[in-house]
Every structure is written in C-alpha cells, then in structure tokens.
Scaffold this motif. Structure first.
Motif, mmCIF file in Angstrom:
data_model
loop_
_atom_site.group_PDB
_atom_site.id
_atom_site.type_symbol
_atom_site.label_atom_id
_atom_site.label_comp_id
_atom_site.label_asym_id
_atom_site.label_seq_id
_atom_site.Cartn_x
_atom_site.Cartn_y
_atom_site.Cartn_z
ATOM 1 N N TYR A 29 99.121 -20.307 46.852
ATOM 2 C CA TYR A 29 99.532 -21.135 47.978
ATOM 3 C C TYR A 29 100.781 -21.857 47.524
ATOM 4 C CZ TYR A 29 95.052 -20.341 50.226
ATOM 5 O OH TYR A 29 93.971 -19.763 50.828
ATOM 6 N N VAL A 34 96.235 -19.674 42.720
ATOM 7 C CA VAL A 34 94.820 -20.000 42.830
ATOM 8 C C VAL A 34 93.954 -18.948 42.158
ATOM 9 C CG1 VAL A 34 92.981 -20.387 44.494
ATOM 10 C CG2 VAL A 34 95.247 -21.274 44.937
ATOM 11 N N GLU A 53 84.430 -24.201 37.704
ATOM 12 C CA GLU A 53 84.602 -25.598 38.058
ATOM 13 C C GLU A 53 85.141 -25.711 39.477
ATOM 14 O OE1 GLU A 53 85.981 -28.399 34.708
ATOM 15 O OE2 GLU A 53 87.100 -26.555 34.484
ATOM 16 N N ASN A 54 85.197 -26.940 39.986
ATOM 17 C CA ASN A 54 85.799 -27.168 41.292
ATOM 18 C C ASN A 54 87.258 -26.740 41.244
ATOM 19 O OD1 ASN A 54 83.913 -30.149 41.419
ATOM 20 N ND2 ASN A 54 83.574 -28.345 42.682
ATOM 21 N N ALA A 56 88.265 -23.690 40.864
ATOM 22 C CA ALA A 56 88.478 -22.518 40.006
ATOM 23 C C ALA A 56 88.880 -21.292 40.817
ATOM 24 C CB ALA A 56 87.210 -22.224 39.209
ATOM 25 N N THR A 60 87.902 -18.977 47.259
ATOM 26 C CA THR A 60 89.049 -18.129 47.575
ATOM 27 C C THR A 60 88.700 -16.662 47.356
ATOM 28 O OG1 THR A 60 90.454 -19.940 46.829
ATOM 29 C CG2 THR A 60 91.495 -17.788 47.099
ATOM 30 N N GLU A 181 78.110 -21.456 48.162
ATOM 31 C CA GLU A 181 77.296 -22.658 47.983
ATOM 32 C C GLU A 181 76.250 -22.828 49.086
ATOM 33 O OE1 GLU A 181 79.107 -26.178 46.521
ATOM 34 O OE2 GLU A 181 81.042 -25.197 46.215
ATOM 35 N N HIS A 213 76.678 -24.465 42.150
ATOM 36 C CA HIS A 213 76.911 -25.328 40.995
ATOM 37 C C HIS A 213 75.603 -25.679 40.282
ATOM 38 C CE1 HIS A 213 81.166 -25.825 41.469
ATOM 39 N NE2 HIS A 213 81.025 -26.123 42.741
ATOM 40 N N GLN A 406 99.343 -34.374 48.815
ATOM 41 C CA GLN A 406 98.859 -33.066 49.261
ATOM 42 C C GLN A 406 97.852 -33.234 50.423
ATOM 43 O OE1 GLN A 406 97.121 -31.222 45.872
ATOM 44 N NE2 GLN A 406 97.030 -29.207 46.789
ATOM 45 N N LEU A 411 92.331 -29.102 49.450
ATOM 46 C CA LEU A 411 91.559 -29.222 48.206
ATOM 47 C C LEU A 411 90.298 -28.368 48.289
ATOM 48 C CD1 LEU A 411 91.591 -32.981 47.209
ATOM 49 C CD2 LEU A 411 93.235 -31.194 46.728
ATOM 50 N N SER A 412 89.791 -27.969 47.140
ATOM 51 C CA SER A 412 88.518 -27.252 47.133
ATOM 52 C C SER A 412 87.407 -28.232 47.509
ATOM 53 C CB SER A 412 88.254 -26.668 45.757
ATOM 54 O OG SER A 412 87.841 -27.677 44.877
ATOM 55 N N GLY A 413 86.283 -27.677 47.953
ATOM 56 C CA GLY A 413 85.192 -28.506 48.447
ATOM 57 C C GLY A 413 84.795 -29.620 47.490
ATOM 58 N N ASN A 415 86.498 -30.959 45.096
ATOM 59 C CA ASN A 415 87.537 -31.962 44.906
ATOM 60 C C ASN A 415 87.637 -32.905 46.103
ATOM 61 O OD1 ASN A 415 88.278 -31.276 42.309
ATOM 62 N ND2 ASN A 415 89.705 -29.692 43.001
ATOM 63 N N GLY A 440 78.174 -30.392 46.125
ATOM 64 C CA GLY A 440 79.275 -29.435 45.976
ATOM 65 C C GLY A 440 80.192 -29.670 44.795
ATOM 66 N N SER B 325 99.718 -20.642 56.966
ATOM 67 C CA SER B 325 99.579 -21.511 55.803
ATOM 68 C C SER B 325 98.143 -21.546 55.301
ATOM 69 C CB SER B 325 100.046 -22.925 56.138
ATOM 70 O OG SER B 325 99.139 -23.523 57.025
ATOM 71 N N THR B 326 97.201 -21.149 56.125
ATOM 72 C CA THR B 326 95.827 -21.176 55.629
ATOM 73 C C THR B 326 95.325 -19.792 55.254
ATOM 74 O OG1 THR B 326 94.975 -20.978 57.854
ATOM 75 C CG2 THR B 326 95.181 -23.199 56.982
HETATM 76 N N1 LIG Z 1 95.141 -23.604 52.125
HETATM 77 C C1 LIG Z 1 95.389 -23.984 50.863
HETATM 78 N N2 LIG Z 1 96.598 -24.463 50.524
HETATM 79 C C2 LIG Z 1 96.861 -24.849 49.258
HETATM 80 N N3 LIG Z 1 95.990 -24.810 48.256
HETATM 81 C C3 LIG Z 1 94.760 -24.349 48.526
HETATM 82 C C4 LIG Z 1 94.391 -23.921 49.833
HETATM 83 N N4 LIG Z 1 93.105 -23.511 49.800
HETATM 84 C C5 LIG Z 1 92.688 -23.688 48.527
HETATM 85 N N5 LIG Z 1 93.682 -24.180 47.756
HETATM 86 C C6 LIG Z 1 93.601 -24.480 46.324
HETATM 87 O O1 LIG Z 1 93.048 -23.372 45.677
HETATM 88 C C7 LIG Z 1 92.259 -23.776 44.566
HETATM 89 C C8 LIG Z 1 90.957 -23.016 44.573
HETATM 90 O O2 LIG Z 1 90.226 -23.383 45.710
HETATM 91 P P1 LIG Z 1 88.759 -22.851 45.986
HETATM 92 O O3 LIG Z 1 88.339 -23.445 47.284
HETATM 93 O O4 LIG Z 1 88.721 -21.373 45.854
HETATM 94 O O5 LIG Z 1 87.938 -23.491 44.793
HETATM 95 P P2 LIG Z 1 86.381 -23.358 44.461
HETATM 96 O O6 LIG Z 1 86.284 -22.641 43.175
HETATM 97 O O7 LIG Z 1 85.662 -22.811 45.616
HETATM 98 O O8 LIG Z 1 86.005 -24.873 44.206
HETATM 99 P P3 LIG Z 1 84.704 -25.735 44.674
HETATM 100 O O9 LIG Z 1 83.681 -25.542 43.646
HETATM 101 O O10 LIG Z 1 85.188 -27.154 44.633
HETATM 102 O O11 LIG Z 1 84.321 -25.294 46.035
HETATM 103 C C9 LIG Z 1 92.128 -25.268 44.651
HETATM 104 O O12 LIG Z 1 92.933 -25.846 43.666
HETATM 105 C C10 LIG Z 1 92.643 -25.611 46.027
HETATM 106 O O13 LIG Z 1 93.289 -26.851 46.011
#
Ligand SMILES: Nc1ncnc2c1ncn2[C@@H]1O[C@H](COP(=O)(O)OP(=O)(O)OP(=O)(O)O)[C@@H](O)[C@H]1O
Ligand SMILES: [Mg+2]
Lengths: 508, 327
Positions: A29, A34, A53-54, A56, A60, A181, A213, A406, A411-413, A415, A440, B325-326
């Motif tokens: 992104y 990511v 981790e959050n 990670a 995505t 999750e 988690h 930002q 942010l990830s869930g 975070n 989460g 963007s998403t």
């Molecule tokens: N639309 C977006 N724009 C910018 N950054 C993004 C976007 N979506 C996710 N990210 C970034 O991608 C990274 C990974 O996000 P992701 O949601 O995959 O994490 P995760 O492993 O599922 O974490 P969690 O355990 O907290 O759910 C994070 O740093 C997040 O900030």
C-alpha cells in the motif's frame, strides 16, 4: 473435464478441496510493503493456522485468497493449475470462501435468504423456496448447527450470525474456508462449538485456513501452521511439535513473556473511588458495586448477560431509570456521559468499529478525541503538543509503525484495538471501564495491554474489566462479579477457579 | 523504494503527501482555466476575475456552510429558504431602522432560523434531508406571509448604501466576494484547527463513537445549522443588495448547487471526510464553466448537461479512487 465441471456444480459441497499453492505473493500500500514474496501450499482437507503479530499481513493474505483484494505480484495454483482470482466471485467459483471478521450479512433479511443470497435455486425464473429449504436442512445436518431459517439475521447473537456466514459459504460450494479471527468475538461456549464444526468440516474434506491469536486454540485445532512476520513468510510446518512459546518465538523473533503480570495487592487503606448503587436500565437491574483505589474488578458472564450494558449504564451512555453512581463520594448526574468524563470515568467500549473509532479520521485525531479540551487554547487544538503526546501514547501501547497522520481504517485490526486503548491513556482516568480490552490483539500486545491495566491500577485508578476470556478476568482481577440476565448473581475473590465462575454464569 | 514524495512533518504533524486523489480536482480547475485562457482573449483579465468572484459569492457562502453540514453528517436543504426570510427581514428592518440595522438584523434572523432548523432536526431525530426539506417549505411559506407575496425593497434614499455589497473593495473585488472569501477562510480554519472542527468530523464520521467520547453530538449539529443560517443570511444580503430588493422566491434551488459544488470538490457525502478548500474549488469550477459558456458564446442550455456530467464524474471518481486505495 466438462462432466467434472458439471458435477462440481451439482455436488459442490461433496467434492474434495484443491491443493492450493501460492508463490511469491507481494502486496504494497503506497510505500509500505505488507506482504513480500510469500510462498506456501495448503494440502486438501487440512486445518491450516495462519499466525503472526498484529499487522503481520494475515488478513491481507486471506483477502488475497478470497479475492477481496488483489496481490501486486505472485501466482496462485489450484491442483497445479494456475488460476487468477481477482474478485470474490472468482474465488467462489473456485470453491474458496472468505469469512472476514466483519461479517457480510444483510441484517434485515432472514437466515434462509442470507444463506442463499444471489444463489437461490430457481426453476425458470421463479424462485423455488422449497428446494432452498431442503438444501438448508442438508447443510444444518452437515454442520450440526441449530438455526431457524426464518429468523431475522440482525436479531441473532454474533455466534449464530457467524454460523449463517459459514452456511452461506457452504451453500456456494466452498471447499476452502478462509476464516479471519472467527473466535475473537465469540464466548467460550460458542468458541467450542465453532471449533467442533471446523473439525467436522475438515473431516469431510473441506480445507480450513484460520487466523487466530489464541495459541492454545490453534495448537489444539490445526494440522499445520504458517507463521508470518512483517509480511514475510517465516515457516510452514506441522503444528505437532509446537508449544505456545515456540510459536511466539517464531512470530516475534525473540523470547517474550506473555503471562499476565502479577497484580499487586490493594493497600488496605485505599478508599472507595466508585460506588454504584441499585443502577437500573433497560438492560440491567439493580447493579450495585464498589471499586477501591488501585483495585481491579472483573465482570464475567455469558454474552447477553448484561456485562457491557452495565459498563454503559455506569458511564451514563445508556439511560438509567434508577440508582446512581458516586465518584469519590460525589454523585454523578444520571445518564450524562460528559459528567462521567468530568468526574474521571473512562470507557473503552466493546466494538471498535461501531462505538470506538472514527474510521474516516487519522490515528492521532482518534486518540486525541476524548481529551480535546486538555490540549486546546481558545478553542484551537494545540497540534504540536497533541502530536508529541499522541506519539508517547502510541509508543506505550506499542502502535508500531503507525503514523499519527495515517487513516485509522488502514491499520490492522489489532492495531486499531491498541489505538482505541490509547485514547484514554492520554490523561489517566480515576475510573477505567474496559470492555474486551484485548479483542484481536496479538499475544505480545495483549501482555502489554495487561501490564498497562495493572500499572494504571497500581497508580491509583479503579478498574472494571469485562471480558469473554475467562483467563483474562481471572488473571487480572482482585475480585470478580458474575452476571446473569442483567443482574449480578455471584461474587468471587482472586482465588476463584475457572469452574466456579463458569458454573455460576451458566446456572439457570 | 525510491522516495519521490518527501514526507514533511509540518507543525500540524500531518504528512503532506501530494497525490492525485487529493488534488486531482485542482488540476481539473486548472485545466478548464487553461483552456479558457487559450481560447478566449477575455478570460484572463482582472475585470473577468472580479466578475467571476462576484458570481461565486452567493454559492460560495452556501457551499462553505454546506461543507460543515455534510462533514458533520447532515444536509441543510433549508438554507435558501432561510436566505429568503433573512433577506426579506433585512429589507424590512432597513425600511424602519436604516441599512446597518437591516444587515445586522438579517444576520440575526439567519442564525436564529438556522438554530431553529437544527433544534427541530436534532430533537425530532428525523433524517436531516427530509427534516430540512420540510423546514424549507415552512420558511418559504413564512416569507410569503410576511411580504404578502410581493417584492420588498428599501426606501429609495437607502438604495445606494443598501447596495454596499456590490461595491468594489479589496483588490477591486466586490464587497460580497470579499465576504465570501473571508467566511471560507474563517470556516476553513475552524474546521482545520479548532476542537469544534475536530468534533464536526467525529460526529459525521461515527456519531456513536463521538458520543462515547463525551461530545454533545446534538449541540454540534445545532451549531452547524446555526452557522449555515448565518451564511445563508450573508448570501441573502448580497443577493438583495445586488437586486435592490428581496422576495419570497429568491434563490430557490441554489442550495442544491451548493451541495453539488461541495461534492465536486471531493467532500464525501457520507460525512466525516472533506475540507473547506474543496468546497471553494468546487464552486470555482461551476462558476468558471458558466463563465466559459458566456465568453465562448456557447449555448447555455448545454451548461446544465455539463454540470450534471461533472457531478457524476466527481462522485464516480471518488468511488473509483476509494476502491482502488483499498484494493
Ligand atoms: N488499505 C490499506 N492501506 C494501507 N495500509 C494497509 C491497508 N490495509 C492494511 N494495511 C497495512 O497492512 C499491514 C498488514 O495488515 P493486516 O490487516 O493484513 O494485518 P494482520 O496480520 O491481519 O493483523 P491483525 O492481527 O492485527 O489483524 C498493516 O500494517 C496495515 O496497516
Ligand atoms: Mg487481521
């Protein structure tokens, strides 16, 4: 081939799952990468845990598999055939279904309508509800769920909504379920049920990819685990030889101590900070409790027992019809959030999306929102000061890599949950009400949040914690209240056992 | 990872990352202006610019107010009805107490009507779209009642000073244009830098989260409607000043032009997002297009088609970029 295709449609749910191989998956992104070069394969019919981790990149990765987003690079093969999955529709046609944490159901429609949404059986162009009903009954049998097909989805508890989501996936012939999750929002009983269903589905040949988690839960469930760290694939291997500690070491890259920290004794001379007397609202009845300086009170109970509603009533967010709240001997105006906040009460609500965060705004603004007047001059925000204070808070809740500017939606869930927690740390409150504080968040961040709660208490905050995770309530609290049907029905001290608490929560 | 966009932490702590999504609309405006500069000899003249800003004054004021409303999650369809009642009141007060009192009275009436609209919407909890639509019908009715349905005008010897807002002032711009620019800047700063502005965004973005953060969401909405009423009154003064009179049917439909300008500028109608400069850019685009049709002697009937297409493009582009963007 053609016959097989046809068969695929007719008996979709009976067919075995494909072997999935992804190689070199990358996703960025803007300037943040990511996922980088993720390669792994998932064998048919296995339960595959995805951990990290959050932030990670777990969600995505699942979203890419489910076609919700597209990867920037990399390829994907099903049973050795290269496929391109660009939309959820593509994924479904290959038998892959994503069940994300925010369920995608239509609340006003019935269970049956949701399950077959867009996939109704029809003869000519007329819908054929009977056939749907038969199909529905078969699905219930397959999963062992008990659901009323006519119930309106919006009125069901979250656990059952999730079941609807699973049925919906199966009705479309899903052979691979990607669950992000799924247990985070469930209570103990619902969790147990879900895990049973997952095992059952796997036995009948469905592949399940699951993000969670909860380390023990994962170890008790999955055949293999994949560990992601900072978007990189660390390892995929049998879960058999792993312990929670060894998983964490791989996820974090170092040793971490994730036990709930020791909760210091409340000094005997500590005075009562908050006294709630006979508080009654539409959802709770006759709630009376007291918390002293430095004390942590846990509230346990089943979902729907009125735990969250108790906090909302104490905070003044729900209209109360009787009783009152006193802070340091001074009565708070009933049903006034502002008066509560002025008296030093803070509430960290249960749902970060609905009640906690303004998704359209940046991280920093969200953290600063509830304490704006503390950093203002003649109505203007003192942005420089806000910036530094927000940075400090981000650091203390371990909001790594998240810039205050930002958008919080990115942010990830986990975070986001940390940011929500940070909101009330800018100015430490006299009374902290927390609802599901660690929903989460990863194991390291969880330990962090626990120690923040304990530390706040040690510095004199009176804390009330609500959590569906019994271990959390037991580990954090000096005393525990158990709720049932909107009332406090039992009280335990720190030495209560899990079983004692469970029994009193369940009693009819 | 080559760093093409340099992160500059400003005092606001924001990272200024120039990207097309945020500023595409500015390029749009620039492109139209460039086109007109190349194709007409008259576009890029001081006279024309004075004219442009004067044309933009009324919609500009309404759009500034609409920006606050939309970001906070409400629509104010009563703005031009409020405009009419305040302008009429202003004229009537002028007849009895002089021009200054008239203008002051108009502003007071505008703010008052805006507050009433806000109180009605907040206390009845009806959807603001429907609520303000109903209120606007009431206010228009009120305007007919107080005028008996006819045009009102200041006394002949008051007319010259009543037309103050059409006089040239700063940089040769009309006083009305200057008022619009000043209000846009002031409200822009309010939105950008004050706690009130932060609360407006929060209420529009997630009302429940705002409430649980201790924000009086009802008060924010009433305040926003009051400001909307005040801006409507200003716009009413300018219109009445220009025409030398006021009447119950004045400015009908312009509230929608203002909302269109806000949307064209890129403020999301879903609330919680957007900025004041966007409204200004949106207003300028609409004004420059209408100006262009005049300068090029094009058939102005097509102007509506162009405007409509533009609104669609703006909204669709928002959706497209958002999805991108998403994804
Ligand atoms: N639309 C977006 N724009 C910018 N950054 C993004 C976007 N979506 C996710 N990210 C970034 O991608 C990274 C990974 O996000 P992701 O949601 O995959 O994490 P995760 O492993 O599922 O974490 P969690 O355990 O907290 O759910 C994070 O740093 C997040 O900030
Ligand atoms: Mg996630």
């Amino acid at each position: 081939m053609a016959i097989q295709q046809l068969e695929k449609h007719e008996h979709a749910s009976r067919r075995t799952a494909p072997e999935i191989t992804v190689s070199g998956i990358g996703k960025s992104y803007g300037a943040t990468q990511v996922l980088r070069d993720v390669t792994l394969s998932v064998t048919p019919g296995e339960i595959h845990g995805i951990m990290g981790e959050n932030g990670a990149g777990k969600s995505t990765l699942l979203k890419i598999l489910g076609g919700a987003i597209t990867a920037d690079s990399g390829t994907m093969e099903l049973d050795g055939q290269p496929v391109r999955i660009a939309t959820p529709r593509d994924a479904i046609s290959h038998g892959i279904s994503l069940i994300s944490q925010e369920l995608a159901l239509i609340p006003n429609l019935s269970v049956l309508e949701n399950v077959f949404l867009g996939h109704w059986s029809n003869r000519g162009s007329l819908l054929s509800p009977n056939r749907d009903c038969d199909h529905f009954a078969r699905l219930l049998e397959e999963t062992g769920f008990e659901l009323d097909p006519r119930a309106t989805v919006g009125t069901l508890p979250i656990g059952q909504q999730q079941q609807v989501e699973i049925l919906k996936a199966l009705a479309r012939g899903a052979k691979v379920l990607c669950m992000d999750e799924p247990t985070a929002v469930l209570n103990e009983a619902e969790k147990e049920k879900l895990l049973q269903v997952v095992k059952r589905l796997a036995r009948t040949g469905t592949t399940v990819l699951i993000v969670s988690h909860y380390l023990e839960e994962v170890l008790g469930l999955v055949n293999r685990v994949t560990i992601l760290r900072d978007g990189q694939h660390i390892v995929t291997e049998d879960a058999g030889g792993h312990t929670p500690e060894s998983l964490v070491r791989l996820m974090v890259g170092r040793e971490v101590d994730f036990l709930i920290p020791d909760v210091p004794q409340v000094p005997s001379e500590a005075g009562t900070v908050i006294r709630v007397a006979g508080l009654t609202s539409a959802k709770v009845k006759d709630i009376s409790l007291e918390v002293r300086r430095g004390e942590i009170l846990g509230i346990a109970g089943l979902v729907g027992s009125g735990r969250s509603e108790t906090l909302l009533a104490v905070f003044g967010a729900d209209r109360t019809t009787g009783g009152h709240v006193e802070i340091n001997g001074r009565r708070i105006r009933p049903s006034s959030i502002r008066d509560s906040i002025k008296a030093g009460i803070a509430l960290i609500p249960e749902s970060r999306k609905e009640q906690g965060l303004v998704m359209s705004r940046p991280v920093g603004e969200n953290i600063a929102l509830s304490t704006l007047p503390a950093r203002s001059w003649a109505g203007f925000v003192r942005t420089r000061r806000e910036w530094t204070e927000v940075k400090d808070v981000s650091k203390s809740v371990d909001l790594r890599g998240a810039r205050p500017g930002q958008p919080i939606a990115n942010l990830s869930g986990g975070n986001q949950q940390k940011a929500l927690f940070g909101k009330w740390l800018l100015n430490p409150p006299a009374v902290l009400l927390v609802d599901e504080p660690t929903r989460g968040v990863d194991i390291a961040a969880k330990a962090r949040i626990h120690s923040i709660i304990v530390e706040l208490a040690a510095r004199g905050t009176a804390v009330i914690v609500v959590s569906s995770e019994l271990e959390e309530v037991l580990g954090l609290s000096h005393r525990i209240h158990v709720m049932r049907h909107g009332r406090i029905v039992a009280e335990f001290d720190r030495n209560a056992t899990r079983d004692e608490v469970m029994t009193s929560a369940f009693l009819k | 990872m080559t760093t093409t966009s340099v992160a500059v932490p400003s005092s606001a702590g924001k990272k200024f990352n120039l990207n097309f999504k945020d500023f595409g609309i500015v390029f749009g405006l620039a492109a139209i202006m460039l086109f007109l500069t190349l194709n007409t000899g008259t576009f890029l003249t001081g006279r024309n610019f004075i004219n442009l800003f004067d044309q933009a004054a009324v919609v500009g004021l309404l759009a500034a107010a609409a920006t606050l409303c939309i970001i906070s999650g409400v629509f104010d369809l009563s703005s031009t009805a409020t405009l009419a009642v305040s302008a009429i009141s202003g004229v009537m007060i002028t007849q009895h107490f002089g021009v200054a009192a008239g203008f002051f009275g108009a502003l007071l009436v505008g703010a008052l009507l805006g507050s009433i609209t806000g109180l009605i919407v907040v206390s009845t909890k009806v959807n603001s779209f429907i609520g303000t639509l109903a209120v606007s019908i009431i206010y228009r009715g009120l305007a007919i009642v107080i005028t008996g349905g006819s045009i009102v005008a200041p006394l002949p010897d008051q007319l010259a000073s009543f037309q103050t807002w059409t006089w040239p002032s700063l940089l040769g711009l009309t006083a009305g244009s200057v008022l619009m620019l000043a209000m846009t800047v002031v409200l822009g700063i309010v939105l950008w830098r004050t706690t009130f502005g932060r609360r407006i965004y929060a209420v529009g973005g997630n009302q429940e989260a705002a409430r649980l953060s201790g924000i009086r969401t009802g008060s924010i909405h009433v305040a926003v409607f009051a400001i909307s009423g005040l801006c409507s009154a200003m716009a009413g003064m300018i219109l009445a000043s220009r025409a030398g009179s006021a009447q119950p049917a004045m400015a009908i439909g312009i509230e929608l032009t203002a909302i269109a300008a806000v949307v064209i500028g890129g403020t999301s109608i879903l609330g919680g997002q957007g900025a004041m400069w966007r409204a200004f850019v949106g207003v300028m685009i609409l004004t420059v297009i209408s100006n262009g049709f005049n300068l090029l002697h094009w058939d102005t009937t097509y102007q509506q088609v162009v405007t409509g297409v533009l609104i669609l493009v703006a909204v669709a582009a928002d959706g497209l970029f958002f999805r991108k963007s998403t994804r």
